[in-house]
Design an enzyme around this catalytic site. Structure first.
Site, short mmCIF file in Angstrom:
data_model
loop_
_atom_site.label_atom_id
_atom_site.label_comp_id
_atom_site.label_asym_id
_atom_site.label_seq_id
_atom_site.Cartn_x
_atom_site.Cartn_y
_atom_site.Cartn_z
N PHE A 151 9.88 -1.53 2.04
CA PHE A 151 10.91 -2.17 1.09
C PHE A 151 11.88 -2.96 1.86
CE2 PHE A 151 12.90 1.83 1.90
CZ PHE A 151 14.36 1.29 2.32
N LYS A 175 -0.20 -5.10 0.00
CA LYS A 175 0.25 -4.02 -0.87
C LYS A 175 1.87 -3.92 -0.48
CE LYS A 175 1.85 -0.57 -1.55
NZ LYS A 175 3.38 -0.10 -1.94
N GLU A 178 6.73 -1.45 -4.10
CA GLU A 178 6.88 -1.57 -5.39
C GLU A 178 8.42 -1.62 -5.83
OE1 GLU A 178 6.61 2.80 -4.66
OE2 GLU A 178 5.80 0.94 -3.91
N SER A 228 7.31 4.93 7.57
CA SER A 228 8.00 5.81 8.24
C SER A 228 6.90 6.81 9.00
CB SER A 228 8.29 7.09 7.24
OG SER A 228 7.44 7.54 6.50
N CYS A 283 14.17 -0.95 10.65
CA CYS A 283 13.42 -0.04 11.76
C CYS A 283 14.03 -0.28 13.16
CB CYS A 283 11.93 -0.32 11.70
SG CYS A 283 11.59 -1.91 12.07
N GLU A 385 15.08 10.15 11.07
CA GLU A 385 15.48 8.98 10.93
C GLU A 385 16.12 8.57 9.61
OE1 GLU A 385 13.18 4.73 10.84
OE2 GLU A 385 12.00 6.38 9.97
#
Length: 504
Positions: A151, A175, A178, A228, A283, A385
């Site tokens: 995201f 993909k 969402e 992740s 990240c 994280e």
């Protein structure tokens, strides 16, 4: 609910099946539901993969000049619509529009790199390796490849993957997350406008059900993933067990080591910019400042002074420098680390829960920039994280201790050192066990013609993204050995020989 985001399959919107599942899309700045998104199951994934598989033979055989021409047109269209894409990203992710525009620009760098595909796909040729025998290598596409993206960068991270994959002659099923799906569909529309054949680029929205279907699908030849570490590990294990090539980039705990001779104003600017940009949902965000004890208090004071001046507010407000977090659940999870840090012995030097929000914030998913001081390696705010606007400060006596601390961390994504000592910087870059290193640069994201990726628990697979490694990931090499019959009037010179072939 003003919009419904559908899949994009075979060059056009695809509404999904009669029993279609849907998810909500939020505006993180207000907390309001602004639309819905179709959530794919195995049937929609099968349809998308079938469209990609059908489009592959013709796209594989398209000339390099044809592919490059489509890429150049796509590049111009994305550039022309970059403001529109930035607004879409800001509305669904929450980051400020200027940050979203920067994301699109960094993604475009990979598109521009992929425009050079005629050069990048040159093979090797050796003449006369044996008498009248030539040998050469041909890089060829894999087929249908899947891209599963997070995201936090709904345009840039997909653009790390699909421009190179498409340029190499593959077809793609993307993909996206969402949580902020609209940018992916807009990019698909721009691909169509650029003249990309139907089925070469497809988008399926969904949750874990869609991802699992892609990981095990027999017609998917490779999977690219960013997310992740626990999910990256699962993606790698599952896809590899089904015979696929995999690059799965995981989480990070990026350290910024500040030595005693560093320019502290520069270091403070860098720490604030790298920790709180995009609300820490990067990240490559600096989440741990490791300060040599002699300058730690001074650095903390300078960071605090800068954080107090940061303007937090809606992404479409030109005054805003930092927006909200992507969901209410994620905001609550990140905020919980502040209390956990204090409970475990850290000092809450900056409490983002009380940072003012332009316009009051309403029901948005707000958490201001926060800083935990005197953090130690066993605290959860350091081991986990956090992926939000929480910076941890750790203190070390010297460079040796800083290197030991960073190298002991299980993540190895990005790191930085701030110093005026060239010898110390050179030693740091040589000894640190991290894949991307900055020297007086806080977020060392490589340019598109280099490759992006970390080490240790930040990468599963052996290939980084974009750059030359990206081209290698999306191709496989075919070695050809060729002999042609002699010309007229020349002796053929062939005979039966059961021995091992050798040059001569």
């Amino acid at each position: 609910m003003s919009t419904h985001v559908t899949h994009w399959i075979g060059g056009k919107p695809h509404p999904g099946g009669a029993a279609e599942r849907r998810g909500d899309i939020h505006n993180p700045a207000t907390g309001e539901v602004t639309g819905t998104v179709a959530l794919a199951g195995p049937a929609e994934v099968d349809t998308a993969v079938a469209a990609a598989r059908a489009a592959f033979p013709a796209w594989r055989d398209a000339s390099l000049a044809q592919r490059a021409a489509v890429l150049f047109r796509f590049r111009e269209l994305v550039h022309r619509h970059s403001g529109e894409l930035a607004a879409i990203i800001s509305a669904e992710h929450g980051k400020v529009v200027s940050d979203a525009a920067g994301e699109v620009a960094r993604g475009l760098e990979v598109v521009e790199f992929a425009c050079g595909i005629p050069h990048l796909l040159k093979g090797a040729f050796s003449e006369n390796v044996s008498t009248r025998v030539d040998a050469y290598s041909i890089p060829q596409p894999l087929g249908v490849v899947a891209a599963v993206t997070p995201f936090n960068f709904p345009a840039m991270v997909p653009m790390w993957m699909f421009p190179v994959a498409i340029a190499c002659g593959n077809t793609v099923v993307l993909k996206p997350s969402e949580k902020d799906p609209s940018a992916a569909v807009r990019l698909a529309e721009l691909w169509a406008e650029a003249g990309l054949p139907d089925g070469v680029f497809n988008v399926v929205h969904g949750d874990r059900e869609a991802v699992e279907a892609l990981l095990v699908h027999p017609d998917v030849k490779a999977v690219s993933f960013v997310g992740s570490t626990p999910i990256a590990r699962h993606v790698y294990a599952t896809a590899a067990a089904h015979g696929k090539r995999v690059q799965a980039l995981g989480g990070a705990k990026n350290h910024m080591l500040v030595l005693a001779d560093a320019d502290l104003d520069t270091a403070a600017d860098a720490a604030v910019s790298a920790a709180y940009g995009s609300a820490g949902e990067r990240c490559m965000a600096v989440s741990a400042v490791v300060a040599v004890e002699a300058v730690a208090d001074d650095l903390l004071e300078r960071i605090t002074e800068r954080v107090r001046r940061l303007r937090v507010g809606p992404g479409d407000d030109e005054r805003s420098e930092m927006g909200p977090l992507v969901t209410r659940e994620h905001r609550d999870r990140v905020a919980a680390y502040l209390e956990a840090g204090v409970r475990e012995g850290a000092t809450l030097a900056i409490d983002g829960r009380v940072h003012p929000v332009l316009g009051g914030g309403g029901a948005g998913f707000w958490l201001g920039p926060s800083l935990l001081d005197r953090v130690t390696p066993e605290m959860s705010c350091y081991t986990d994280e956090i992926f939000g606007p929480v910076l941890s400060m750790l203190r070390v006596p010297d460079l040796d201790a800083g290197l030991r601390l960073i190298n002991a961390n299980p993540y190895g994504n990005g790191t930085a050192v701030f110093t005026a000592d060239g010898a110390a910087a050179r030693r740091f870059q040589n000894e640190v066990e991290v894949g991307m290193v900055g020297i007086n640069v806080p977020i060392p994201v490589p340019m598109a013609y280099y490759s992006f990726g970390g080490w240790k628990d930040s990468l599963f697979g052996d290939s980084h993204m974009h750059g030359v490694e990206g081209v290698r990931f999306y191709t496989r090499t075919k070695a050809v050995t060729a002999r042609w019959r002699p010309g007229a009037g020349e002796a053929a010179g062939s005979r039966v020989d059961l021995g091992s072939p050798s040059g001569g």
